[in-house]
Design an enzyme around this catalytic site. Structure first.
Site, PDB file in Angstrom:
ATOM      1  N   LEU A 219      27.564 -22.469   9.937  1.00 27.50           N
ATOM      2  CA  LEU A 219      26.385 -22.839   9.121  1.00 27.50           C
ATOM      3  C   LEU A 219      25.861 -21.606   8.338  1.00 27.50           C
ATOM      4  CD1 LEU A 219      24.293 -24.594  11.848  1.00 27.50           C
ATOM      5  CD2 LEU A 219      25.023 -25.550   9.668  1.00 27.50           C
ATOM      6  N   ARG A 220      26.532 -20.518   8.419  1.00 27.80           N
ATOM      7  CA  ARG A 220      26.179 -19.357   7.642  1.00 27.80           C
ATOM      8  C   ARG A 220      26.015 -19.436   6.159  1.00 27.80           C
ATOM      9  NH1 ARG A 220      26.846 -14.201   9.902  1.00 27.80           N
ATOM     10  NH2 ARG A 220      28.905 -14.884  11.026  1.00 27.80           N
ATOM     11  N   GLY A 221      27.128 -20.423   5.847  1.00 21.33           N
ATOM     12  CA  GLY A 221      27.006 -20.706   4.368  1.00 21.33           C
ATOM     13  C   GLY A 221      25.800 -21.307   3.762  1.00 21.33           C
TER      14      GLY A 221
ATOM     15  N   THR B 275      22.848 -18.784   3.900  1.00 25.71           N
ATOM     16  CA  THR B 275      22.597 -17.603   2.906  1.00 25.71           C
ATOM     17  C   THR B 275      22.337 -18.331   1.602  1.00 25.71           C
ATOM     18  OG1 THR B 275      24.486 -16.606   4.060  1.00 25.71           O
ATOM     19  CG2 THR B 275      24.134 -16.030   1.787  1.00 25.71           C
TER      20      THR B 275
END
Lengths: 334, 559
Positions: free
Chosen positions: A272-274, A277
């Site tokens: 889920l970092r994408g 960010t």
């Protein structure tokens, strides 16, 4: 070098400059990776950023730049309780750095002269609440990379030496630059960078002439050149401050959340970092542009920077990751 | 005997460097150790900096300084040893072609820091594939080659210290005519020089030339000479000798629009680009383009020659030791450990008064680390289809056998993949056994379709696996290139060709070097395209005998 080249005087390279400014607006975006050809002003831009950033307020003499006296770690002997304004730290992490220099170590001098055990903070302490810059990040030793990953994930640096256990906050924006021809970056570290930017030398001849002209003017007469560009830099700083103030109140419509999620699903980026960010960067961009709410256009602008380093490599697709992100953005956002 | 023009350039470059060492950053000198080189280096004391010699495997402690333990213990207070980079210096780096990317990056940072260092990189590389790291070459103003210069063409050379000092003093005041920067940028673009550092270096060289000549203003001749010195060795493309009219036109159109001040006053300030280009062309050796092509080819195949660098704790070139725990695997750096423990003895003895002797704690343990070249794996992908069998499967086998003998001598690993019918088969997993490989190869039957894509996919999978185990794979494809079976086993010529191309690009994207050998009776155009997608050399060998093939492979993969 006495004074870095002014940020505003950098010709072109808009994507790189924008990415750096966005991390100044919202440090939680999590760092910038600048990859590209030699002689395109990568390190110039990062060093220029230092002069541009608004100052932070911290306790006088605190080795980790604590904002309040009660935040000072107990190992640090800080006599002062005064809050002073100091420049945002931009700390260089040189390639040949030792582990001790990065995390901090016991002060050998005091051990030898006074027989005391005292902690001597390292680069991570100094970079707290600021920037940590690694030039040629792809050539960094693996064990230093591991260390940085660990600290970046936890936001805290823990050192255990000579029976002492020392901890202090270490939250910083990681900025790396490098030349892909000289080596790849490990995927784990790649993922830590919020935004990634590809720079190339300008093709436009007039832009190239302007670069040479400005660089030469700067080298021949640094003071005069800085004086000329001071106002421009000041304008950017004011705008960064305004955007920071506007950020919390910025509305995020449901549709934009959906756009972010759909983009990430379509690109098959891991975790889920994408998405996080992408959303944060889009919000920061909206604040920078003075918009009242995030719009699809912001997501579209920032998507390549936020996602291009998160794609899985596809052996059957020869197109560069920038092209692939562009293609998917076209498909999903229409 | 007249003075060699190369020698004249070299001495001029050295004098310019003495005028502006920090700005021009240095010289990349390609030459074996020779009296000529010594003669040039003898003039180094003319530089206004102390000369410090480096070594390609110089450690960080020598570069940046560190704790000087002997002095520290003797004095009872921290004493640091000064690093080479601590003070501005003229750094001389012999065997510069062997400098690691890490060292190159450190030196590049030092040059960028504005501390006033300059670097004389002595490149003793033999071939085009052995050269100074590009990160450094880009920063050094002068690229010189003293290889072809004989001693009698290189008269002794003693720079005039007084004149150099005067030029240094005058340098800051030298002005540049308007338009000079624009011309430098345009000429750089037309010569295919991408880096923006190069025009800046040329500009500085022109300034130094003017200062050396005692003039307060850069003249056309200075620019000419600067371009010749700085641009000529970096040109990646040559402009047409007689440029077509539309070519020089755009800059002329740009000028009025942008209000460029190139036409102020008399016409003599308007520097003709062509003049500068001529100067570069004159300085270029006749075989420049051929050498460029060679350099590019070498870059493509790089990494295959010696295997990738790997760090470990067992064997190889020693690296600085680092902190660690004893785990039975790594070797302890005893001296490093003792050095780490030494400063703490006083404190520890006070903490535990009862104990005698040296007190070493787990924190002090330093482990040895080594850098090693990983083993190379040659993946042979052999076409055993009907068409190839008819042509020359036997010859291909012979060639592979010869290569195997060579691989055996170099301790390379080999693997063998054959494709025919509807799929590919891994005949031999990575091995060093020569006998086994020969036996499998001899027993390889031919016939059926040409599933080229399946063969390439098997090679890609195997290469990635091997890389995961620390080897450096290279793929050698022997085929007549008429792909006609798709990955799913269908007989579809178009799909098969497209898939093969896609996989070739996949191999390139992973940085796996390759080589394509056309074993067909006539050179196959599709195969040259495939080699392009692989970024691999293409060798059409219509009448190859095995020995020639083997020589070609050795040359292309870089020994």
């Amino acid at each position: 070098m006495t004074q870095p080249f002014p940020f505003a005087a950098i010709v072109g390279q808009d994507e790189m400059k924008r990415a750096l400014i966005l991390t100044a607006i919202d440090p939680r975006i999590g760092g910038v990776l600048v990859f590209g050809d030699r002689g395109t002003g990568k390190s110039t831009a990062v060093r220029a950023l230092a002069a541009l950033l608004p100052p932070i307020r911290a306790v006088e003499g605190c080795p980790v730049n604590s904002p309040r006296p009660e935040d000072i770690p107990d190992w640090a002997q800080v006599p002062s309780r005064r809050i002073v304004s100091r420049p945002t730290p931009v700390i260089d992490l040189p390639l040949g750095v030792t582990e001790d220099r990065v995390v901090g170590a016991l002060d050998i001098e005091r051990a030898l002269t006074r027989g005391e055990k005292a902690f001597e903070p390292g680069l991570l302490a100094r970079a707290n609440r600021g920037y940590l810059y690694i030039d040629e990040v792809n050539l960094l030793e693996d064990h230093i990379v591991d260390l940085l990953l660990d600290v970046a994930a936890s936001g805290e640096n823990v050192v255990e030496r000579e029976g002492l256990s020392i901890r202090h906050p270490a939250r910083f924006v990681l900025v790396g630059s490098g030349n892909p021809e000289e080596g790849e970056l490990r995927p784990q570290l790649l993922d830590r960078f919020g935004l990634s930017v590809e720079v190339a030398s300008p093709k436009d001849i007039e832009a190239r002439i302007e670069v040479i002209r400005r660089r030469d003017a700067y080298e021949s007469d640094p003071e005069g050149f800085l004086r000329r560009w001071k106002r421009e830099d000041g304008r950017i700083r004011t705008r960064i401050l305004a955007a920071r103030a506007a950020l919390p109140a910025l509305a995020t419509p449901e549709a934009v959340l959906r756009d972010c999620a759909e983009l990430c699903v379509a690109l098959g980026s891991d975790g889920l970092r994408g998405e996080l960010t992408l959303l944060r960067a889009a919000r920061a961009l909206a604040a920078w542009e003075g918009a009242a709410e995030v719009a699809r256009a912001h997501v579209r602008t920032i998507a390549p920077s936020a996602l291009r380093h998160r794609l899985r490599r596809d052996p059957l697709d020869e197109a560069g990751s920038t092209v692939r992100v562009g293609r998917v953005v076209e498909e999903v956002l229409g | 005997m007249s003075t060699s023009p190369l020698w004249a350039r070299a001495t001029l470059a050295l004098r310019l460097l003495a005028v502006d060492p920090g700005g021009l950053a240095g010289i990349w000198l390609r030459a074996r150790p020779s009296p000529v080189r010594d003669r040039l280096l003898a003039a180094l004391p003319a530089l206004p900096l102390p000369v410090r010699r480096l070594h390609p495997s110089v450690g960080d402690e020598a570069l940046y300084g560190g704790v000087d333990l002997a002095a520290t213990l003797a004095a009872g207070a921290l004493r640091r040893s000064a690093g080479v980079l601590g003070r501005p210096a003229a750094l001389v780096l012999p065997m510069a072609e062997r400098a690691t990317p890490g060292l190159a990056a450190r030196l590049a940072l030092a040059l960028d820091s504005g501390a006033g260092h300059c670097l004389i990189a002595l490149d003793e590389g033999a071939g085009a594939d052995e050269a100074l790291a590009p990160a450094l070459a880009d920063r050094l103003a002068f690229h010189l080659d003293l290889g072809p210069v004989g001693l009698r063409e290189a008269p002794a050379f003693a720079p005039d210290a007084g004149a150099l000092a005067a030029a240094r003093a005058a340098l800051r005041a030298v002005s540049v005519p308007p338009g000079a920067m624009a011309d430098l940028a345009r000429v750089a673009a037309r010569l295919g020089i991408g880096s923006l550092r190069t025009p800046l270096l040329a500009l500085r060289a022109a300034r130094a030339l003017a200062a050396l000549d005692g003039r307060a203003r850069v003249a056309t001749a200075d620019l000419r000479q600067a371009v010749e010195l700085v641009y000529a060795p970096r040109a990646t493309e040559l402009p047409e000798p007689d440029p077509a009219p539309p070519d020089p036109a755009p800059p002329d159109q740009d000028r009025p629009e942008t209000g460029d001040d190139g036409r102020t006053g008399a016409g003599d300030l308007r520097l003709p680009e062509e003049l500068l280009l001529e100067a570069v062309a004159a300085a270029l050796p006749a075989d420049a383009l051929a050498r460029l092509a060679a350099a590019r080819a070498a870059r493509g195949a790089r990494g295959s020659g010696a295997g990738a660098v790997q760090k470990g704790n067992r064997r190889g070139r020693p690296l600085p030791s680092r902190m660690g725990r004893i785990d039975g695997q790594a070797r302890i750096d005893l001296v490093g450990t003792l050095r780490a423990a030494a400063p703490w003895q006083g404190v520890r003895r006070r903490e535990r008064p009862g104990r005698d002797g040296l007190q070493v704690r787990p924190d002090d343990i330093r482990l040895k680390r080594f850098e090693d070249r990983s083993d190379r794996l040659l993946v042979f992908v052999v076409d055993a289809s009907g068409s190839a069998a008819l042509a020359r499967l036997g010859e291909a086998k012979g060639a592979v056998e010869l290569l195997l003998a060579e691989a055996y001598a170099r301790r390379d690993h080999v693997a063998l993949i054959a494709f025919r019918g509807t799929g590919a088969e891994l005949l031999l997993p990575p091995t060093r056994s020569l006998v086994q490989t020969k036996r499998r190869l001899a027993g390889l039957p031919g016939g059926g379709g040409t599933p080229l894509a399946a063969g390439l996919r098997a090679a890609l999978d195997l290469s990635l696996q091997a890389r995961g185990r620390g080897m450096s794979p290279a793929v050698i494809l022997l085929t007549d290139g008429r792909a006609n079976i798709a990955l799913d086993g269908r007989a579809d010529r178009a799909a098969a060709a497209a898939e093969a191309l896609g996989l070739a690009r996949g191999l390139r994207a992973r940085g796996i070097p390759g080589l394509v050998i056309d074993t067909g009776a006539r050179p196959e155009r599709a195969l040259a395209t495939l080699a392009g997608a692989l970024d691999a050399p293409y060798l059409p060998l219509p009448r190859a005998d095995a020995r020639r093939l083997s020589a070609a492979v050795a040359a292309a993969l870089g020994d």
